[in-house]
Design an enzyme around this catalytic site. Structure first.
Site, PDB file in Angstrom:
ATOM      1  N   LYS A  36      35.229  43.372  18.976  1.00 58.64           N
ATOM      2  CA  LYS A  36      35.450  42.402  20.058  1.00 58.64           C
ATOM      3  C   LYS A  36      35.061  43.016  21.403  1.00 58.64           C
ATOM      4  CE  LYS A  36      40.301  43.698  20.443  1.00 58.64           C
ATOM      5  NZ  LYS A  36      41.542  43.633  19.669  1.00 58.64           N
ATOM      6  N   ARG A 134      52.991  37.131  20.392  1.00 59.63           N
ATOM      7  CA  ARG A 134      51.788  36.683  21.089  1.00 59.63           C
ATOM      8  C   ARG A 134      51.241  35.530  20.249  1.00 59.63           C
ATOM      9  NH1 ARG A 134      47.126  41.101  22.101  1.00 59.63           N
ATOM     10  NH2 ARG A 134      46.924  40.748  19.879  1.00 59.63           N
ATOM     11  N   TYR A 259      36.354  54.235  53.146  1.00 57.72           N
ATOM     12  CA  TYR A 259      37.231  53.218  53.741  1.00 57.72           C
ATOM     13  C   TYR A 259      38.655  53.727  53.972  1.00 57.72           C
ATOM     14  CZ  TYR A 259      33.864  49.449  52.920  1.00 57.72           C
ATOM     15  OH  TYR A 259      32.764  48.638  52.951  1.00 57.72           O
ATOM     16  N   MET A 307      32.548  49.248  46.582  1.00 58.39           N
ATOM     17  CA  MET A 307      32.022  48.317  45.574  1.00 58.39           C
ATOM     18  C   MET A 307      30.825  48.929  44.842  1.00 58.39           C
ATOM     19  SD  MET A 307      30.850  44.349  46.036  1.00 58.39           S
ATOM     20  CE  MET A 307      32.394  43.801  46.747  1.00 58.39           C
TER      21      MET A 307
HETATM   22  C1  LIG Z   1      41.879  44.733  18.862  1.00 54.88           C
HETATM   23  C2  LIG Z   1      42.604  44.552  17.609  1.00 54.88           C
HETATM   24  C3  LIG Z   1      42.721  45.589  16.666  1.00 54.88           C
HETATM   25  C4  LIG Z   1      42.195  46.989  16.918  1.00 54.88           C
HETATM   26  O1  LIG Z   1      43.187  47.771  17.514  1.00 54.88           O
HETATM   27  P1  LIG Z   1      42.911  49.294  17.880  1.00 54.88           P
HETATM   28  O2  LIG Z   1      44.197  49.753  18.469  1.00 54.88           O
HETATM   29  O3  LIG Z   1      41.803  49.284  18.866  1.00 54.88           O
HETATM   30  O4  LIG Z   1      42.545  49.971  16.620  1.00 54.88           O
HETATM   31  C5  LIG Z   1      43.339  45.320  15.481  1.00 54.88           C
HETATM   32  N1  LIG Z   1      43.846  44.101  15.223  1.00 54.88           N
HETATM   33  C6  LIG Z   1      43.791  43.077  16.099  1.00 54.88           C
HETATM   34  C7  LIG Z   1      44.382  41.767  15.763  1.00 54.88           C
HETATM   35  C8  LIG Z   1      43.170  43.277  17.325  1.00 54.88           C
HETATM   36  O5  LIG Z   1      43.104  42.263  18.203  1.00 54.88           O
END
Ligand SMILES: *Cc1c(COP(=O)(O)O)cnc(C)c1O
Length: 363
Positions: A36, A134, A259, A307
């Protein structure tokens, strides 16, 4: 034109990490490579190809767009969308044959209707909430939900999973989540092809019965979830973020840099300006805290990160000129590992990886 900054992705290190991690994965357990957010900024296509070559059987993405892109790029392996999808994403999910996570029945019914209309069967993974609060169905409803989805003709249950809230920090809560999940699964009439709960940190610390898939993200990219993991496994950072000095100047004792004048020189110093700032994903919180590795010397970031520019003190380097390379993240230097940088500002290494190199090409 030359690159002002770039990321280098060391695919050999990624392979090395996966190989190391595989020794912790129990037998008959499949591997889902989490890609992801463009593989935590590392490039989802290249990472996916290597993970699949190394034996991963599934890929995990955040949404239908990420999954569709991998399909368009020629990836044919199963791809699971980990987050709850939107109804508007259903056409892309069906068209690109993506596995869909189900966290509510209204969405499941919408997906089912559309699948039937298109004469398709969409494979889904049911998400159960065991304490993260969640996404996912309430734990107590596991059996009821499983039955309801089993009856939907347009859906087939390919998996059921949960997610740990604190696998790197709270063993008691993690064990409770695991045992609650296993107990709930025992009530089901049959076991789907995939049952899973562990992320990277959990793979190293827990062997959870009944599970047959693990989901690896962070550690495959060479990042330790917490310092204690260093004793268990050797990992190599995969991403480096680099730039080149664009200007060299001299600042006298008592003069300030940047800055709001938060840095004041205690002596006469030599300063390099790097053409990278927070717009490039180099975190503003690293102002006056981070380092750049230049000619094997760790040079402190001085003043506020702008920036598009960052100043470093290069007084300790005698011979240096514009164009010299500077490493801002990754490599062998412990201080430049994502964990170390994030700890300088109470940040998060996941975030740092995802945000780095917004303007940078990936090599
Ligand atoms: C991102 C994610 C993972 C991976 O977790 P890591 O700590 O990066 O290994 C596993 N399961 C779900 C549902 C995730 O969203």
């Amino acid at each position: 034109m030359e690159d002002r900054s770039w990321t280098e992705i060391n695919l050999n290190n990624f392979e090395f990490n996966l190989q190391e991690l595989k020794s912790f994965i129990p037998e008959n357990t499949s591997l889902m490579q989490i890609v992801k957010a463009d593989a935590y900024g590392h490039g989802a296509l290249e990472i996916s190809k290597i993970a699949l070559k190394m034996g991963a059987t599934l890929l995990g993405v955040a949404n239908a767009e990420e999954g569709s892109l991998l399909r368009y790029q020629g990836i044919s392996a199963p791809i699971l969308i980990l987050s709850p999808s939107l109804v508007s994403e259903i056409p892309a999910i069906i068209e690109n044959d993506l596995l869909c996570t189900i966290s509510d029945l209204v969405f499941a019914e919408a997906l089912n209707r559309e699948a039937i209309k298109k004469k398709k069967v969409v494979a889904v993974h049911i998400k159960i909430d065991t304490g993260m609060h969640r996404s996912g169905f309430a734990l107590k409803d596991t059996e009821k939900i499983f039955d309801a989805i089993s009856f939907m003709e347009g859906l087939s249950i390919n998996g059921i999973f949960s997610h740990f809230a604190a696998s790197e920090s709270d063993p008691e809560f993690t064990m409770k989540q695991a045992s609650d999940f296993v107990n709930a699964l025992m009530s089901l009439p049959k076991r789907p092809e995939y049952v899973h709960i562990a992320n990277s940190a959990a793979v190293l610390s827990y062997n959870i019965p009944y599970m047959n898939l693990v989901r690896l993200g962070l550690m495959s990219y060479g990042i330790y979830p917490s310092p204690s993991y260093k004793e268990k496994i050797e990992l190599k950072p995969v991403m480096q973020f680099k730039t080149k000095i664009s200007l060299i100047k001299y600042v006298r004792k008592g003069e300030s840099v940047g800055y709001n004048r938060i840095f004041v020189a205690k002596s006469d110093i030599k300063v390099a300006i790097l053409p990278v700032g927070y717009a490039d994903g180099y975190d503003f919180q690293l102002s006056n805290r981070g380092y750049a590795l230049i000619k094997t010397v760790l040079c402190p970031i001085i003043g506020k990160i702008s920036m598009d520019m960052t100043a470093v003190d290069i007084s300790r380097i005698y011979q240096i000129s514009v164009g010299e390379e500077a490493v801002l993240l990754g490599g062998d230097e412990e201080e430049l590992h994502a964990e170390s940088l994030a700890s300088l500002y109470d940040g998060n290494s996941y975030e740092l990886l995802c945000q780095i190199g917004r303007r940078a090409k990936r090599y």
